[in-house]
Design an enzyme around this catalytic site. Structure first.
Site, PDB file in Angstrom:
ATOM      1  CD1 TRP A  23       1.428  44.729  14.022  1.00  0.00           C
ATOM      2  CD2 TRP A  23       1.581  46.934  14.308  1.00  0.00           C
ATOM      3  NE1 TRP A  23       0.830  45.030  15.215  1.00  0.00           N
ATOM      4  CE2 TRP A  23       0.914  46.373  15.425  1.00  0.00           C
ATOM      5  CE3 TRP A  23       1.807  48.320  14.279  1.00  0.00           C
ATOM      6  CZ2 TRP A  23       0.462  47.159  16.490  1.00  0.00           C
ATOM      7  CZ3 TRP A  23       1.355  49.095  15.330  1.00  0.00           C
ATOM      8  CH2 TRP A  23       0.684  48.511  16.411  1.00  0.00           C
ATOM      9  CD  GLU A  36       5.865  41.655  17.626  1.00  0.00           C
ATOM     10  OE1 GLU A  36       5.807  41.680  18.873  1.00  0.00           O
ATOM     11  OE2 GLU A  36       4.911  41.294  16.912  1.00  0.00           O
ATOM     12  CD  GLN A  41       8.911  46.459  29.508  1.00  0.00           C
ATOM     13  OE1 GLN A  41       9.705  47.185  28.918  1.00  0.00           O
ATOM     14  NE2 GLN A  41       9.171  45.941  30.687  1.00  0.00           N
ATOM     15  CG  LEU A  79       7.121  54.655  22.773  1.00  0.00           C
ATOM     16  CD1 LEU A  79       7.887  54.081  21.588  1.00  0.00           C
ATOM     17  CD2 LEU A  79       5.835  53.868  22.981  1.00  0.00           C
ATOM     18  N   GLY A  80       8.983  55.515  27.121  1.00  0.00           N
ATOM     19  CA  GLY A  80       9.665  55.043  28.317  1.00  0.00           C
ATOM     20  C   GLY A  80      10.656  53.929  28.036  1.00  0.00           C
ATOM     21  CE1 TYR A  81      10.329  49.698  32.165  1.00  0.00           C
ATOM     22  CE2 TYR A  81       8.422  50.518  30.955  1.00  0.00           C
ATOM     23  CZ  TYR A  81       8.966  49.942  32.089  1.00  0.00           C
ATOM     24  OH  TYR A  81       8.150  49.614  33.132  1.00  0.00           O
ATOM     25  CE1 TYR A 119       4.679  37.426  20.855  1.00  0.00           C
ATOM     26  CE2 TYR A 119       5.976  39.430  21.142  1.00  0.00           C
ATOM     27  CZ  TYR A 119       4.862  38.785  20.641  1.00  0.00           C
ATOM     28  OH  TYR A 119       3.938  39.473  19.910  1.00  0.00           O
ATOM     29  CG  ASP A 137       1.304  37.365  23.618  1.00  0.00           C
ATOM     30  OD1 ASP A 137       0.561  36.359  23.671  1.00  0.00           O
ATOM     31  OD2 ASP A 137       0.982  38.419  23.032  1.00  0.00           O
ATOM     32  CB  CYS A 191      -9.699  34.157  25.333  1.00  0.00           C
ATOM     33  SG  CYS A 191      -9.514  33.044  26.739  1.00  0.00           S
ATOM     34  CB  CYS A 198     -17.285  32.282  27.829  1.00  0.00           C
ATOM     35  SG  CYS A 198     -15.739  32.596  28.713  1.00  0.00           S
ATOM     36  CB  CYS A 201     -15.864  31.586  22.831  1.00  0.00           C
ATOM     37  SG  CYS A 201     -14.299  30.761  22.462  1.00  0.00           S
TER      38      CYS A 201
END
Length: 236
Positions: A23, A36, A41, A79-81, A119, A137, A191, A198, A201
Site C-alpha cells: 500500500w 489502515e 492492532q 484478524l480478530g476484533y 491517526y 502512532d 528507531c 543508533c 542513524c
C-alpha cells in the site's frame, strides 16, 4: 533542531528506506483506508495477505459496501476484533450511500466515518490527498520522544497534547504524505523499540536520548511508572 529532524527523516527516506509494503505510494483513498483498518492492532506481516485478498475480492469501496456481511466476515477471519470489520462495513456503506461511492476528501469527512480515529484520518488525508495532518502512532511517539528527549508520559492528556503539537510542528506541509510514511518507517526499522540502530542513524548527532544515554528510558508511559513504583514499595 526541528528543521534538522525533518530534513533528516526525508533524506533517510529518499536514500536508505527500502521498507516495502503493497500500500506504500498508493493514492487511492479506499485502498489506503482498507490497509489502515486491517493494520489496526495487526502486524504488517500478518495484515499484508488480508489486504491483498480484500483488494482482490472488492476492488472498489462500492463492491465492499454491497457484499454480504457473512462473506466479508469470512475473509476477515483470523484478524480478530470483529468490531473493526463491522465498522469497516458501516463506513463503506456510508461512502456508497452518502458520497456516491467517492471517498471523502477532507480530514473532517474522513474522521467522521465509523471506526476512523485521529491517526487513521491523518494517514488517509496525507497519503491520498497530501493534506497537512501529522500522523501519531507508536513509532512516531518513540522517534519524537527520543530525538527531542521528552519524558512526558505519552498516555496522559498533557503528553498527547505535547506530542500532537510537536508532530504537527515538524511536518513539512508540502510533503505531508511522504514524510508521514517516512517517520513511521524510520521508527519501525531504525528507531526500533528494542536494539535501535543508533550508531548508523543520521539523526544521532542531535538526538537527545542518544547523546544523554536515555534511549531505553523514553518514551514514557504513566501506567508503567505506576507499576514500577508499586513494585518498589512491595520490594522495600
Amino acid at each position: 533542531m526541528k528543521q534538522f529532524f525533518t530534513a533528516g527523516i526525508l533524506a533517510w527516506n529518499e536514500l536508505q528506506n527500502d521498507r516495502s509494503m503493497p500500500w506504500k505510494q498508493e493514492k487511492d483513498p479506499y485502498r489506503i483506508w482498507l490497509s489502515e483498518i486491517i493494520l489496526q492492532q495487526t502486524r504488517v506481516e500478518q495484515g499484508r495477505p488480508y489486504y491483498e485478498r480484500f483488494i482482490s475480492a472488492y476492488p472498489t469501496i462500492t463492491e465492499l459496501a454491497d457484499a454480504p456481511d457473512e462473506e466479508v466476515f469470512r475473509l476477515w477471519q483470523g484478524l480478530g476484533y470483529y468490531a473493526r470489520c463491522k465498522n469497516m462495513l458501516a463506513a463503506a456503506r456510508t461512502v456508497a450511500r452518502d458520497f456516491n461511492g467517492r471517498f471523502p476528501g477532507t480530514y473532517e469527512g474522513i474522521s467522521a466515518l465509523k471506526g476512523v480515529g485521529a491517526y487513521t484520518a491523518a494517514a488517509i488525508a496525507s497519503f491520498a490527498y497530501n493534506l497537512p495532518h501529522a500522523v501519531l502512532d507508536g513509532n512516531v511517539y518513540r522517534v519524537l520522544a527520543r530525538f527531542f528527549g521528552i519524558d512526558t508520559p505519552t498516555d496522559t492528556t498533557a503528553g498527547k497534547k505535547l506530542f500532537t503539537q510537536l508532530a504537527q510542528d515538524v511536518l513539512p506541509v508540502q510533503q505531508a504524505g511522504t514524510y508521514n510514511q517516512a517517520i513511521m518507517d524510520f521508527g519501525a526499522v531504525v528507531c526500533k523499540p528494542q536494539t535501535p540502530r543508533c550508531k548508523s542513524c543520521r539523526l544521532s548527532s542531535q538526538c537527545v536520548a542518544f547523546q544523554k544515554g536515555l534511549t531505553d528510558l523514553v518514551p514514557v508511559k504513566s501506567k508503567k511508572l505506576r507499576i514500577k513504583k508499586d513494585i518498589s514499595i512491595i520490594c522495600c
